[in-house]
Design an enzyme around this catalytic site. Structure first.
Site, PDB file in Angstrom:
ATOM      1  CE1 TYR A 142      36.223  39.706  40.314  1.00 57.20           C
ATOM      2  CE2 TYR A 142      37.071  42.210  40.303  1.00 57.20           C
ATOM      3  CZ  TYR A 142      37.263  40.844  40.493  1.00 57.20           C
ATOM      4  OH  TYR A 142      38.605  40.377  40.960  1.00 57.20           O
ATOM      5  CE  LYS A 189      33.804  24.069  44.529  1.00 60.12           C
ATOM      6  NZ  LYS A 189      34.767  23.182  44.944  1.00 60.12           N
ATOM      7  CG  ASP A 221      38.248  22.622  43.981  1.00 58.84           C
ATOM      8  OD1 ASP A 221      37.771  22.487  42.696  1.00 58.84           O
ATOM      9  OD2 ASP A 221      37.633  22.235  44.823  1.00 58.84           O
ATOM     10  CG  ASP A 245      41.236  38.768  40.368  1.00 58.52           C
ATOM     11  OD1 ASP A 245      42.283  39.393  39.930  1.00 58.52           O
ATOM     12  OD2 ASP A 245      40.977  38.899  41.482  1.00 58.52           O
ATOM     13  CG  ASP A 249      47.206  37.913  41.369  1.00 62.86           C
ATOM     14  OD1 ASP A 249      46.892  38.582  40.245  1.00 62.86           O
ATOM     15  OD2 ASP A 249      47.401  38.606  42.462  1.00 62.86           O
TER      16      ASP A 249
HETATM   17  C1  IPM Z   1      43.187  42.571  38.100  1.00 63.58           C
HETATM   18  C2  IPM Z   1      42.933  43.310  39.379  1.00 63.58           C
HETATM   19  C3  IPM Z   1      41.723  44.124  39.628  1.00 63.58           C
HETATM   20  C4  IPM Z   1      40.576  43.098  39.512  1.00 63.58           C
HETATM   21  C5  IPM Z   1      41.554  44.794  41.115  1.00 63.58           C
HETATM   22  C6  IPM Z   1      42.484  46.139  41.055  1.00 63.58           C
HETATM   23  C7  IPM Z   1      40.067  45.351  41.097  1.00 63.58           C
HETATM   24  O1  IPM Z   1      43.161  42.574  40.519  1.00 63.58           O
HETATM   25  O2  IPM Z   1      42.957  43.263  37.071  1.00 63.58           O
HETATM   26  O3  IPM Z   1      43.302  41.632  38.236  1.00 63.58           O
HETATM   27  O4  IPM Z   1      40.391  42.353  40.572  1.00 63.58           O
HETATM   28  O5  IPM Z   1      40.204  42.751  38.576  1.00 63.58           O
HETATM   29 MG    MG Z   2      43.842  40.503  39.795  1.00 65.37          MG
END
Ligand code: IPM
Ligand code: MG
Length: 356
Positions: A142, A189, A221, A245, A249
């Site tokens: 990032y 990884k 993975d 990240d 999700d």
């Molecule tokens: C999160 C989001 C952010 C990230 C985006 C919006 C930049 O996905 O907070 O998980 O990737 O960190």
């Molecule tokens: Mg995210």
């Protein structure tokens, strides 16, 4: 207590969900006798529109001076669809994390009893899952150098970690794990990436300081598969920025909706509390987005920033109860969806009516 909170609604559904979170903070304050000072500030696309900058200095100064920061979401399709844009809303989020030194993002993943049957994953697999993913937040790909070749046809992003950055996040994860079931999974990884080999090497040194801790190293993975196949094996997980990240999700499927997951970002300066989801622009202004991830972030704020555990438990109980009563938004309720603001009102009402 006097609590001074900087509120950053941001973009998309940010303002709608933050409004519910603020109502909850005020209800708790009324119930428990705290005095709240909210100061609103700009971040993201709204900040670019008004000031030209995604994270204005004024916002930074406010965040630094406050007791906690409550943040909604960032992102706007007008930038997503324009890869050539020089200034992007997400830069505001990254600048905020970096400047506040928020190197640790704590993302709890839990199940709610009333949602177990609704998950696409079988109930016996997800029942009683209780994981904390600790995502490194101010390093890695990032923040590494990125760029394009002169002809525009080659691009690169650099994944960079120092031993010191790895040390502080893994140490923190070890401490979390020691306060829970003493089990830590370190995700990397290391079979491919040099940065991951440094993570593993550094971690192997650190865990020597925690002899009671059971540690496990897992490739990302494999972790992505195991988190769905057998999530109960995990307690505390720690990983780099990008892997964290993606894995969180994915892990939100266990809870039942991406809209349910809160997070706390902690580090050097003021801690920040935000849902893990994005700005969901398709739902903007429609009063349909799930406010629970943000309300649960408020619960984390009371616990982590103010050390007010009873208040925090009160909020969590109100959220669970709204789910038990199927009083919830359309991402979860299939037969009788409620509006964002109605869910906020229900939770406020629950808090005000319940005896301490
Ligand atoms: C999160 C989001 C952010 C990230 C985006 C919006 C930049 O996905 O907070 O998980 O990737 O960190
Ligand atoms: Mg995210």
């Amino acid at each position: 207590m006097n609590l001074d909170i900087t509120v950053l609604p941001g973009d998309g559904i940010g303002p709608e969900i933050i409004e519910q979170a603020e109502k909850v903070v005020l209800a708790i304050a009324e119930k428990f006798g705290h005095k709240i000072q909210f100061t609103h500030a700009l971040v993201g696309a709204v900040a670019i529109d008004e000031t030209g900058k995604p994270f204005p200095d004024e916002t930074f100064e406010l965040c630094k001076r406050s007791d906690a920061v409550l943040f909604g979401a960032i992102g706007d399709p007008k930038y997503d669809n324009d890869p050539t844009a020089k200034v992007r809303p997400e830069q505001g989020l990254l600048a905020m994390r970096k400047k506040l030194g928020l190197y640790a993002n704590v993302r709890p993943v839990k199940t709610f009893r009333s949602l177990i049957e609704k998950s696409p994953i079988r109930p016996e697999i997800i029942q009683d899952v209780d994981i904390i993913v600790i995502r490194e937040l101010t390093g890695g790909i990032y923040f590494g150098e990125k760029g394009r070749s002169a002809d525009g046809n080659t691009a690169f992003d650099t994944n960079l970690y120092t031993r010191q950055e790895i040390d502080r996040i893994v140490r923190l994860a070890c401490k979390y794990a020691m306060n829970r079931s003493k089990k830590l999974t370190i995700v990397d990884k290391a079979n491919v990436l040099e940065t991951s080999r440094l993570w593993r090497e550094t971690s192997q040194d650190i865990v020597k300081d925690f002899p009671e801790l059971e540690t496990d190293y897992m490739f990302v993975d494999n972790a992505a598969m195991q988190i769905i196949q057998n999530p109960k094996q995990f307690d505390v997980m720690v990983t780099e920025n990008m892997f964290g990240d993606i894995l969180t999700d994915e892990a939100s499927v266990i809870s039942g909706s991406l809209g349910l997951l809160p997070s706390a970002s902690i580090g050097k300066l003021t801690s920040l509390f935000e849902p893990i989801h994005g700005s969901y622009p398709q739902a903007k202004g429609k009063d349909i987005a799930n406010p629970l991830g943000t309300i649960l972030s408020v619960a984390m704020m009371f616990e982590y920033a103010f050390m007010l555990d009873t208040e925090s438990k009160f909020i969590r109980e109100a959220v669970s109860s709204s789910l038990d009563n199927n009083f919830t938004t359309e991402d979860i309720s299939d037969n009788n969806p409620r509006k964002t603001s109605e869910v906020g009102d229900w939770i406020v009402n629950y808090i005000l009516k319940k005896n301490i």
